[in-house]
Design an enzyme around this catalytic site. Sequence first.
Site, mmCIF file in Angstrom:
data_model
loop_
_atom_site.group_PDB
_atom_site.id
_atom_site.type_symbol
_atom_site.label_atom_id
_atom_site.label_comp_id
_atom_site.label_asym_id
_atom_site.label_seq_id
_atom_site.Cartn_x
_atom_site.Cartn_y
_atom_site.Cartn_z
ATOM 1 N N ASN A 223 22.269 10.362 51.688
ATOM 2 C CA ASN A 223 22.711 10.575 50.308
ATOM 3 C C ASN A 223 21.578 10.219 49.352
ATOM 4 O O ASN A 223 21.038 9.118 49.397
ATOM 5 C CB ASN A 223 23.961 9.728 50.005
ATOM 6 N N LYS B 4 34.922 20.075 44.530
ATOM 7 C CA LYS B 4 35.027 18.778 43.826
ATOM 8 C C LYS B 4 35.310 19.029 42.363
ATOM 9 O O LYS B 4 34.540 19.699 41.691
ATOM 10 C CB LYS B 4 33.690 18.039 44.020
ATOM 11 N N GLU C 75 30.706 21.962 48.373
ATOM 12 C CA GLU C 75 31.739 20.967 48.079
ATOM 13 C C GLU C 75 32.745 21.419 47.013
ATOM 14 O O GLU C 75 32.360 21.860 45.934
ATOM 15 C CB GLU C 75 31.069 19.672 47.629
ATOM 16 N N LYS D 195 36.371 14.686 52.589
ATOM 17 C CA LYS D 195 35.477 13.777 51.854
ATOM 18 C C LYS D 195 36.308 12.635 51.323
ATOM 19 O O LYS D 195 36.947 12.733 50.291
ATOM 20 C CB LYS D 195 34.832 14.569 50.716
ATOM 21 N N GLU E 260 22.002 15.222 51.119
ATOM 22 C CA GLU E 260 23.189 15.188 50.252
ATOM 23 C C GLU E 260 22.854 14.836 48.801
ATOM 24 O O GLU E 260 22.111 13.891 48.553
ATOM 25 C CB GLU E 260 24.170 14.107 50.737
ATOM 26 N N SER E 261 23.449 15.550 47.900
ATOM 27 C CA SER E 261 23.475 15.237 46.457
ATOM 28 C C SER E 261 22.205 15.618 45.684
ATOM 29 O O SER E 261 21.084 15.487 46.191
ATOM 30 C CB SER E 261 23.726 13.745 46.183
ATOM 31 N N GLU F 164 27.225 8.708 56.696
ATOM 32 C CA GLU F 164 26.345 8.748 55.520
ATOM 33 C C GLU F 164 25.557 7.455 55.342
ATOM 34 O O GLU F 164 26.105 6.363 55.416
ATOM 35 C CB GLU F 164 27.204 8.989 54.274
HETATM 36 O O1 LIG Z 1 27.510 16.993 43.449
HETATM 37 P P1 LIG Z 1 26.276 16.771 44.214
HETATM 38 O O2 LIG Z 1 25.249 15.951 43.460
HETATM 39 O O3 LIG Z 1 25.693 18.052 44.731
HETATM 40 O O4 LIG Z 1 26.666 15.882 45.508
HETATM 41 C C1 LIG Z 1 27.517 16.349 46.507
HETATM 42 C C2 LIG Z 1 27.843 15.226 47.500
HETATM 43 O O5 LIG Z 1 26.656 14.869 48.131
HETATM 44 C C3 LIG Z 1 28.469 14.017 46.788
HETATM 45 O O6 LIG Z 1 29.648 14.432 46.221
HETATM 46 C C4 LIG Z 1 28.716 12.848 47.728
HETATM 47 C C5 LIG Z 1 27.904 12.424 48.726
HETATM 48 N N1 LIG Z 1 28.436 11.353 49.333
HETATM 49 C C6 LIG Z 1 29.596 11.038 48.759
HETATM 50 C C7 LIG Z 1 30.527 10.035 49.053
HETATM 51 C C8 LIG Z 1 31.661 9.978 48.307
HETATM 52 C C9 LIG Z 1 31.883 10.871 47.267
HETATM 53 C C10 LIG Z 1 30.986 11.872 46.957
HETATM 54 C C11 LIG Z 1 29.830 11.964 47.722
#
Ligand SMILES: O=P(O)(O)OC[C@@H](O)[C@@H](O)c1c[nH]c2ccccc12
Length: 409
Positions: A327, A195, A193, A256, A363-364, A305
């Site tokens: 997520n 970001k 990502e 995104k 995710e995340s 998601e």
């Molecule tokens: O930075 P991380 O913890 O690795 O996460 C990435 C991504 O999953 C996260 O930015 C995200 C997942 N779903 C979203 C929806 C909107 C904005 C952001 C996100």
Amino acid sequence: MESLNLISLRATSPTPRAAAGFSFQQSLNPIPKNSSISSLMPQAHKKNQSFLGQISFPAIKSQQFEVKDGSSTASETSVPEVDALKIKEWEVGMYQNEVAASQGIKIRRRPSSGPPQHYVGPFEFRLQNEGNTPRNILEEIVWNKDVEVTQMKEKKPYAVLKKLLDKAPPARDFIGALKAANARTGFPGLIAEVKKASPSRGVLRENFDPVQIAKAYEKGGAACLSVLTDAKYFQGGFENLELIRNSGVQCPLLCKEFVIDAWQIYYARVKGADAILLIAAVLPDLDLKYMTKICKLFGMTALVEVHDEREFDRVLAIEGIELIGINNRNLETFELDIANTKKLLEGERGQKIIEKGITVVGESGLFTPADIAYVQEAGVKAVLVGESLVKQDDPTAGIAQLFGKDISL
Ligand SMILES: O=P(O)(O)OC[C@@H](O)[C@@H](O)c1c[nH]c2ccccc12
């Protein structure tokens, strides 16, 4: 092409609100454009306004009844037709919220009309109330997005986008790239990502060059890239998507965004997106169905998601969804727990995923090889990683560290 025309037509009226042929912005807007809710509130009501920032919600602006000396007088916009439209619009809004609530969606699409302005002597007060105060950050983002999209749409209506669509290079195979990477490396395919910042973590990288980061990810073995396009909360932008797309990077790109309107999918495609995020906590089933169809028509992939069992079950019941993201972060509270991926894939749901041939993305919150192994064990064939990579001086090396191995070609 007839089917395209049909969808395009529907796309201009994706909701009953739009079908009624008017918008908040056009029909009801007498308060000066730059006014914000907080500037209209007396000090005593300014508590709990951290989410509100400088935003100005059109639905709130719609309250234009003046109450003086106990008698109600209509302001200049209250000609009978406008009143009728206001009532219709309110009814449609309430209907949309009801449908969403029946599906367990707590996010309201836009502020409902709270009590109107109050006049005390020469002063005008706008009271903060349940109906015009976002309950959490996701709801605030969605309300902002509603205003932002209305404005963007005015600048680039469907008719303009449709012409640009024909010129856009074809969409790349997002799921194909994830599967190929999984088969090649034995690890989940990586969506890395791009970001700069997030509401939960603040600024992640000061010297942020989206193209440089994208190239470093590709070199490190990323299968696909995710590009934040929300400016207000993530310091992203559609220009980043476009720059990366035109830089020679081959990885398919995920836009995104916080999608609330089909128009955003058209716009993303024009800017070079190959896939787009659809958030089940925000979009009712009908929107998910309709929007995934538009994606298919454009050759794009929808990454749908979910965060909890109820959202997962809703999405599993919709035909034609091929890519689901779980997520680990709750977007309403920011709570992060990578065990969420495992919890949702256990038992029957995991079975259904296999039967339907759906690809799942974890995710995340993934930072170490152990995290990757954990979600892979749970059943994901892809991962979406932002913070742990974007923070690295050298994101290419960051990928090797994350997987405990060089996964580049
Ligand atoms: O930075 P991380 O913890 O690795 O996460 C990435 C991504 O999953 C996260 O930015 C995200 C997942 N779903 C979203 C929806 C909107 C904005 C952001 C996100």
